[in-house]
Design a protein around this motif. Structure first.
Motif, PDB file in Angstrom:
ATOM      1  N   VAL A   5      14.227 -19.444  -0.869  1.00 50.78           N
ATOM      2  CA  VAL A   5      14.757 -18.247  -1.519  1.00 50.78           C
ATOM      3  C   VAL A   5      14.163 -18.088  -2.917  1.00 50.78           C
ATOM      4  O   VAL A   5      13.755 -16.985  -3.309  1.00 50.78           O
ATOM      5  CB  VAL A   5      16.302 -18.294  -1.565  1.00 50.78           C
ATOM      6  N   HIS A   6      14.083 -19.171  -3.672  1.00 53.06           N
ATOM      7  CA  HIS A   6      13.492 -19.096  -5.013  1.00 53.06           C
ATOM      8  C   HIS A   6      12.022 -18.698  -4.944  1.00 53.06           C
ATOM      9  O   HIS A   6      11.539 -17.928  -5.788  1.00 53.06           O
ATOM     10  CB  HIS A   6      13.658 -20.422  -5.760  1.00 53.06           C
ATOM     11  N   GLY A   7      11.316 -19.172  -3.954  1.00 50.70           N
ATOM     12  CA  GLY A   7       9.920 -18.789  -3.769  1.00 50.70           C
ATOM     13  C   GLY A   7       9.785 -17.298  -3.488  1.00 50.70           C
ATOM     14  O   GLY A   7       8.906 -16.628  -4.027  1.00 50.70           O
ATOM     15  N   GLU A   8      10.658 -16.772  -2.652  1.00 47.74           N
ATOM     16  CA  GLU A   8      10.641 -15.341  -2.336  1.00 47.74           C
ATOM     17  C   GLU A   8      10.987 -14.507  -3.562  1.00 47.74           C
ATOM     18  O   GLU A   8      10.374 -13.473  -3.820  1.00 47.74           O
ATOM     19  CB  GLU A   8      11.612 -15.047  -1.189  1.00 47.74           C
ATOM     20  N   ILE A   9      11.964 -14.959  -4.333  1.00 48.48           N
ATOM     21  CA  ILE A   9      12.324 -14.263  -5.573  1.00 48.48           C
ATOM     22  C   ILE A   9      11.143 -14.247  -6.537  1.00 48.48           C
ATOM     23  O   ILE A   9      10.848 -13.220  -7.158  1.00 48.48           O
ATOM     24  CB  ILE A   9      13.569 -14.901  -6.224  1.00 48.48           C
ATOM     25  N   ASP A  10      10.448 -15.365  -6.665  1.00 42.91           N
ATOM     26  CA  ASP A  10       9.270 -15.430  -7.542  1.00 42.91           C
ATOM     27  C   ASP A  10       8.193 -14.451  -7.090  1.00 42.91           C
ATOM     28  O   ASP A  10       7.598 -13.751  -7.914  1.00 42.91           O
ATOM     29  CB  ASP A  10       8.702 -16.850  -7.587  1.00 42.91           C
ATOM     30  N   LYS A  11       7.941 -14.387  -5.782  1.00 42.68           N
ATOM     31  CA  LYS A  11       6.935 -13.454  -5.248  1.00 42.68           C
ATOM     32  C   LYS A  11       7.312 -12.006  -5.556  1.00 42.68           C
ATOM     33  O   LYS A  11       6.473 -11.216  -5.995  1.00 42.68           O
ATOM     34  CB  LYS A  11       6.802 -13.607  -3.730  1.00 42.68           C
ATOM     35  N   LEU A  12       8.568 -11.668  -5.321  1.00 47.16           N
ATOM     36  CA  LEU A  12       9.021 -10.300  -5.573  1.00 47.16           C
ATOM     37  C   LEU A  12       8.971  -9.959  -7.060  1.00 47.16           C
ATOM     38  O   LEU A  12       8.579  -8.848  -7.430  1.00 47.16           O
ATOM     39  CB  LEU A  12      10.435 -10.105  -5.027  1.00 47.16           C
ATOM     40  N   GLU A  15       5.310  -7.694 -17.846  1.00 46.10           N
ATOM     41  CA  GLU A  15       6.378  -8.621 -17.494  1.00 46.10           C
ATOM     42  C   GLU A  15       7.630  -8.242 -18.260  1.00 46.10           C
ATOM     43  O   GLU A  15       7.567  -7.844 -19.420  1.00 46.10           O
ATOM     44  CB  GLU A  15       5.970 -10.058 -17.809  1.00 46.10           C
ATOM     45  N   PHE A  16       8.767  -8.336 -17.582  1.00 37.84           N
ATOM     46  CA  PHE A  16      10.054  -8.080 -18.202  1.00 37.84           C
ATOM     47  C   PHE A  16      11.115  -8.785 -17.375  1.00 37.84           C
ATOM     48  O   PHE A  16      10.853  -9.234 -16.262  1.00 37.84           O
ATOM     49  CB  PHE A  16      10.343  -6.578 -18.308  1.00 37.84           C
ATOM     50  N   ASN A  17      12.306  -8.886 -17.913  1.00 39.40           N
ATOM     51  CA  ASN A  17      13.407  -9.544 -17.219  1.00 39.40           C
ATOM     52  C   ASN A  17      14.001  -8.546 -16.222  1.00 39.40           C
ATOM     53  O   ASN A  17      14.718  -7.624 -16.616  1.00 39.40           O
ATOM     54  CB  ASN A  17      14.459 -10.012 -18.223  1.00 39.40           C
ATOM     55  N   VAL A  18      13.708  -8.721 -14.938  1.00 38.67           N
ATOM     56  CA  VAL A  18      14.189  -7.779 -13.924  1.00 38.67           C
ATOM     57  C   VAL A  18      15.707  -7.813 -13.778  1.00 38.67           C
ATOM     58  O   VAL A  18      16.291  -6.884 -13.218  1.00 38.67           O
ATOM     59  CB  VAL A  18      13.504  -8.008 -12.557  1.00 38.67           C
ATOM     60  N   ALA A  19      16.356  -8.833 -14.283  1.00 41.98           N
ATOM     61  CA  ALA A  19      17.815  -8.925 -14.233  1.00 41.98           C
ATOM     62  C   ALA A  19      18.476  -8.200 -15.405  1.00 41.98           C
ATOM     63  O   ALA A  19      19.693  -8.057 -15.437  1.00 41.98           O
ATOM     64  CB  ALA A  19      18.256 -10.382 -14.210  1.00 41.98           C
ATOM     65  N   SER A  20      17.669  -7.739 -16.357  1.00 39.45           N
ATOM     66  CA  SER A  20      18.200  -7.033 -17.518  1.00 39.45           C
ATOM     67  C   SER A  20      18.262  -5.538 -17.226  1.00 39.45           C
ATOM     68  O   SER A  20      17.232  -4.890 -17.033  1.00 39.45           O
ATOM     69  CB  SER A  20      17.303  -7.277 -18.742  1.00 39.45           C
ATOM     70  N   THR A  21      19.463  -4.988 -17.209  1.00 42.83           N
ATOM     71  CA  THR A  21      19.585  -3.552 -16.938  1.00 42.83           C
ATOM     72  C   THR A  21      18.882  -2.727 -18.010  1.00 42.83           C
ATOM     73  O   THR A  21      18.265  -1.705 -17.701  1.00 42.83           O
ATOM     74  CB  THR A  21      21.067  -3.131 -16.843  1.00 42.83           C
ATOM     75  N   LYS A  22      18.951  -3.173 -19.248  1.00 41.03           N
ATOM     76  CA  LYS A  22      18.299  -2.434 -20.332  1.00 41.03           C
ATOM     77  C   LYS A  22      16.787  -2.415 -20.148  1.00 41.03           C
ATOM     78  O   LYS A  22      16.155  -1.360 -20.230  1.00 41.03           O
ATOM     79  CB  LYS A  22      18.657  -3.064 -21.684  1.00 41.03           C
TER      80      LYS A  22
END
Length: 77
Positions: free
Chosen positions: A16-23, A34-41
């Motif tokens: 799962v972590h590998g798939e998350i890294d790829k995405l 590059e940016f933090n995809v978990a950051s709504t802002k």
């Protein structure tokens, strides 16, 4: 008592972590940065300011345009 297959869970976790890294890498490539995809802002800035994705159907919140999954699904296609 419940048995847990730790080996299976560790393998699944790595997968799962590998798939998350790829995405995440694919998202960064499409965004051109590059940016933090978990950051709504940060996601809001990339989608609606940098990429200028139309926001006609996106609901606004008190902090700006919504990045909720249900709202982003409206952009599909």
């Amino acid at each position: 008592m419940i048995s847990v297959d730790k080996e299976f869970l560790n393998k699944l976790s790595k997968q799962v972590h590998g798939e998350i890294d790829k995405l995440t890498k694919k998202i960064h490539k499409l965004a051109g940065e590059e940016f933090n995809v978990a950051s709504t802002k940060q996601l809001r800035e990339v989608l609606f300011e940098k990429l200028e994705i139309p926001t006609d159907t996106i609901r606004s919140t008190k902090t700006g345009l919504s990045t909720a999954a249900s709202e982003l699904a409206k952009l599909k296609g």
